[in-house]
Structure formats: structure tokens, C-alpha cells
Design a protein around this motif. Structure first.
Motif, PDB file in Angstrom:
ATOM      1  N   CYS A 159       0.929  -1.411   0.192  1.00 45.09           N
ATOM      2  CA  CYS A 159      -0.077   0.034  -0.098  1.00 45.09           C
ATOM      3  C   CYS A 159       0.889   1.328  -0.042  1.00 45.09           C
ATOM      4  N   PRO A 160       0.850   2.277  -0.915  1.00 47.32           N
ATOM      5  CA  PRO A 160       1.363   3.442  -0.667  1.00 47.32           C
ATOM      6  C   PRO A 160       1.195   4.132   0.394  1.00 47.32           C
ATOM      7  N   LYS A 161       2.099   4.653   0.934  1.00 48.44           N
ATOM      8  CA  LYS A 161       1.985   5.403   2.207  1.00 48.44           C
ATOM      9  C   LYS A 161       0.993   6.369   2.390  1.00 48.44           C
ATOM     10  N   ALA A 162       0.539   7.262   1.187  1.00 50.22           N
ATOM     11  CA  ALA A 162      -0.621   8.100   1.331  1.00 50.22           C
ATOM     12  C   ALA A 162      -2.025   7.418   1.258  1.00 50.22           C
ATOM     13  N   LEU A 163      -1.925   6.166   0.975  1.00 49.19           N
ATOM     14  CA  LEU A 163      -3.206   5.668   1.321  1.00 49.19           C
ATOM     15  C   LEU A 163      -3.450   4.851   2.430  1.00 49.19           C
ATOM     16  N   CYS A 164      -2.389   4.568   3.377  1.00 46.12           N
ATOM     17  CA  CYS A 164      -2.549   3.956   4.455  1.00 46.12           C
ATOM     18  C   CYS A 164      -3.790   4.364   5.509  1.00 46.12           C
ATOM     19  N   SER A 210       6.221   1.134  -0.362  1.00 48.89           N
ATOM     20  CA  SER A 210       5.069   0.484  -0.097  1.00 48.89           C
ATOM     21  C   SER A 210       4.942   0.205   1.289  1.00 48.89           C
ATOM     22  N   TYR A 211       3.899  -0.214   1.887  1.00 53.06           N
ATOM     23  CA  TYR A 211       3.862  -0.507   3.365  1.00 53.06           C
ATOM     24  C   TYR A 211       2.732  -1.748   3.630  1.00 53.06           C
ATOM     25  N   ARG A 212       3.166  -2.303   4.428  1.00 53.26           N
ATOM     26  CA  ARG A 212       2.108  -3.510   4.662  1.00 53.26           C
ATOM     27  C   ARG A 212       1.641  -3.654   6.013  1.00 53.26           C
ATOM     28  N   ALA A 213       0.328  -4.526   6.485  1.00 56.72           N
ATOM     29  CA  ALA A 213      -0.139  -4.707   7.723  1.00 56.72           C
ATOM     30  C   ALA A 213      -1.095  -5.735   7.546  1.00 56.72           C
ATOM     31  N   GLU A 214      -1.521  -6.485   8.710  1.00 58.54           N
ATOM     32  CA  GLU A 214      -2.438  -7.374   8.585  1.00 58.54           C
ATOM     33  C   GLU A 214      -3.306  -7.125   9.882  1.00 58.54           C
ATOM     34  N   PRO A 240      -6.957   0.489  -6.765  1.00 59.84           N
ATOM     35  CA  PRO A 240      -6.362  -0.564  -7.787  1.00 59.84           C
ATOM     36  C   PRO A 240      -4.937  -0.746  -7.696  1.00 59.84           C
ATOM     37  N   MET A 241      -4.277   0.006  -7.218  1.00 65.92           N
ATOM     38  CA  MET A 241      -2.611  -0.420  -6.754  1.00 65.92           C
ATOM     39  C   MET A 241      -2.698  -0.982  -5.459  1.00 65.92           C
ATOM     40  N   LEU A 242      -3.436  -1.502  -4.802  1.00 69.08           N
ATOM     41  CA  LEU A 242      -3.042  -2.204  -3.585  1.00 69.08           C
ATOM     42  C   LEU A 242      -3.033  -3.553  -3.963  1.00 69.08           C
ATOM     43  N   ARG A 243      -2.270  -4.561  -3.181  1.00 70.41           N
ATOM     44  CA  ARG A 243      -2.297  -5.894  -3.172  1.00 70.41           C
ATOM     45  C   ARG A 243      -2.590  -6.428  -1.902  1.00 70.41           C
ATOM     46  N   PHE A 244      -3.734  -7.100  -1.596  1.00 69.48           N
ATOM     47  CA  PHE A 244      -4.126  -7.647  -0.444  1.00 69.48           C
ATOM     48  C   PHE A 244      -4.826  -9.007  -0.755  1.00 69.48           C
ATOM     49  N   GLU A 245      -5.059  -9.498   0.704  1.00 66.84           N
ATOM     50  CA  GLU A 245      -5.765 -10.971   0.639  1.00 66.84           C
ATOM     51  C   GLU A 245      -6.536 -10.687   1.686  1.00 66.84           C
ATOM     52  N   VAL A 246      -7.759 -11.228   1.580  1.00 71.78           N
ATOM     53  CA  VAL A 246      -8.840 -11.446   2.856  1.00 71.78           C
ATOM     54  C   VAL A 246      -9.192 -12.761   2.935  1.00 71.78           C
ATOM     55  N   ASP A 291       2.359 -13.826  -7.899  1.00 71.84           N
ATOM     56  CA  ASP A 291       2.295 -12.541  -7.792  1.00 71.84           C
ATOM     57  C   ASP A 291       2.648 -12.193  -6.278  1.00 71.84           C
ATOM     58  N   LEU A 292       1.689 -12.713  -5.240  1.00 71.44           N
ATOM     59  CA  LEU A 292       1.847 -12.270  -3.988  1.00 71.44           C
ATOM     60  C   LEU A 292       2.794 -12.940  -3.048  1.00 71.44           C
ATOM     61  N   GLU A 293       3.394 -14.125  -3.723  1.00 74.17           N
ATOM     62  CA  GLU A 293       4.430 -14.957  -2.510  1.00 74.17           C
ATOM     63  C   GLU A 293       5.370 -14.118  -2.196  1.00 74.17           C
ATOM     64  N   VAL A 294       6.086 -13.163  -3.019  1.00 74.07           N
ATOM     65  CA  VAL A 294       7.219 -12.472  -2.433  1.00 74.07           C
ATOM     66  C   VAL A 294       6.691 -11.440  -1.315  1.00 74.07           C
ATOM     67  N   TYR A 295       5.587 -11.020  -1.467  1.00 71.69           N
ATOM     68  CA  TYR A 295       4.936 -10.028  -0.520  1.00 71.69           C
ATOM     69  C   TYR A 295       4.719 -10.601   0.729  1.00 71.69           C
ATOM     70  N   ARG A 296       4.221 -12.058   0.528  1.00 75.15           N
ATOM     71  CA  ARG A 296       3.814 -12.650   1.761  1.00 75.15           C
ATOM     72  C   ARG A 296       5.122 -12.990   2.769  1.00 75.15           C
ATOM     73  N   HIS A 297       6.060 -13.308   2.019  1.00 74.63           N
ATOM     74  CA  HIS A 297       7.329 -13.651   2.708  1.00 74.63           C
ATOM     75  C   HIS A 297       8.038 -12.595   3.159  1.00 74.63           C
ATOM     76  N   ALA A 298       7.567 -11.442   2.797  1.00 78.84           N
ATOM     77  CA  ALA A 298       8.441 -10.171   3.338  1.00 78.84           C
ATOM     78  C   ALA A 298       7.590  -9.711   4.484  1.00 78.84           C
ATOM     79  N   GLY A 299       6.475 -10.272   4.709  1.00 78.22           N
ATOM     80  CA  GLY A 299       5.699  -9.833   5.916  1.00 78.22           C
ATOM     81  C   GLY A 299       5.813 -10.968   7.158  1.00 78.22           C
ATOM     82  N   ASP A 300       6.580 -12.181   6.772  1.00 75.01           N
ATOM     83  CA  ASP A 300       6.680 -13.013   7.852  1.00 75.01           C
ATOM     84  C   ASP A 300       7.150 -12.571   9.264  1.00 75.01           C
ATOM     85  N   GLY A 301       6.556 -12.653  10.334  1.00 79.01           N
ATOM     86  CA  GLY A 301       6.902 -12.397  11.668  1.00 79.01           C
ATOM     87  C   GLY A 301       6.253 -11.134  11.972  1.00 79.01           C
ATOM     88  N   SER A 302       5.378 -10.346  11.098  1.00 75.19           N
ATOM     89  CA  SER A 302       4.966  -9.056  11.360  1.00 75.19           C
ATOM     90  C   SER A 302       3.735  -9.317  12.548  1.00 75.19           C
TER      91      SER A 302
END
Length: 166
Positions: free
Chosen positions: A15-20, A48-52, A73-79, A146-157
């Protein structure tokens, strides 16, 4: 009459910082309660920033969360939404350029493919390669890839909890 509830998790992978703050407001509108996410830099996407956040609410809340987040439309997310009485679990993913992938899930989170989906694929696939490609489509392989690299970057968050007002 007892109200049914379920739970799930929202993973905002990029998520871009401006949209958090806007993302937090969108989640608040869906759950009807204040939301404050712990945002962390997303090393897989510069700037970009991430949160869960884990959530509880009525069945269908997961789909409402996806609808709210699709505004950007620029977000990457899962629910995810866990199964509840009378409802299957679900996983919904969004990737720019691919849109939303939505599939039912088993108790352990695996995507489930129905008998009818497999019968249709077997009847229409023109080759073994076409069948393999069809299975990949049913499983959302393009979204996972597409999302796998983003998922691993958030491990332990850390994760926080959202509770829907009922």
C-alpha cells in the motif's frame, strides 16, 4: 435469535504511504469500529507499506472488506474468512492487473475445487497442458505467484484484531 459470527484476516501486502489512513477508514466503515493498523515497510516494493489485521464479524464480512479495498487498484491484498455454520471458508486475493480471485477454502485453508468445476474442465480441455492450465486458473496460481514475495516479506509481522460491532 442468536447472531452468527466468523473471523478472518486482512493482509494488506503493498500500500502506498499516502493511502494507509484511507485503508484504515475503509476497514472502519465495514466493521463499524475504530481501526488502527501497525504499518511496516514492505521490503518487496520500495515505498509501500504492509499491515495485517484479524477480524471478527458476521458471515460475508470478508467480501465486504474486499469490496471496500478494491477502491484503490494499486493495492495488493488478501482477505480470508473462516467457515461458519452454513458457510464455507473463503480466500480472496487482489492483484493489480488481475483483479479479484475468490475461492472456497477447507478447514486448513486449502482452496477447494468442486466436482462440477473438474468435470467441466475435463470435458473442455483440449490437451493435458490445457487441463494443467485450467487447474492453475481454478487455484488462482497467477495471484499466488504475484503475492508470494509479498507474503514472505511480511513473515513475523505482528497482527492486531478488528471486532465488528453487532
Amino acid at each position: 435469535m442468536q447472531r452468527r459470527s466468523t473471523q478472518g484476516v486482512v493482509f494488506v501486502h503493498a500500500c502506498p504511504k499516502a493511502l494507509c489512513q484511507h485503508v484504515e477508514w475503509a476497514l472502519e466503515r465495514v466493521v463499524g469500529a475504530p481501526v488502527s493498523l501497525s504499518w511496516a515497510e514492505q521490503p518487496a516494493a520500495h515505498g509501500s507499506y504492509r499491515a495485517e489485521v484479524a477480524w471478527t464479524g458476521s458471515p460475508g464480512t470478508g467480501a465486504r472488506l474486499v469490496a471496500a479495498l478494491r477502491a484503490w487498484p494499486m493495492l495488493r491484498f488478501e482477505v480470508t474468512e473462516e467457515a461458519s455454520y452454513g458457510n464455507d471458508g473463503e480466500r480472496m486475493s487482489y492483484v493489480p492487473g488481475h483483479g479479484v480471485f475468490r475461492a472456497p477454502t477447507s478447514a486448513n485453508g486449502d482452496i477447494m475445487i468442486s466436482e462440477q468445476q473438474l468435470r467441466h474442465l475435463a470435458a473442455t480441455a483440449s490437451s493435458a497442458e490445457a487441463f494443467r492450465h485450467g487447474v492453475d486458473e481454478l487455484l488462482g496460481a497467477a495471484w499466488d505467484s504475484d503475492l508470494e514475495v509479498y507474503r514472505h516479506a511480511g513473515d513475523g509481522s505482528p497482527a492486531t484484531w478488528l471486532h465488528q460491532v453487532v
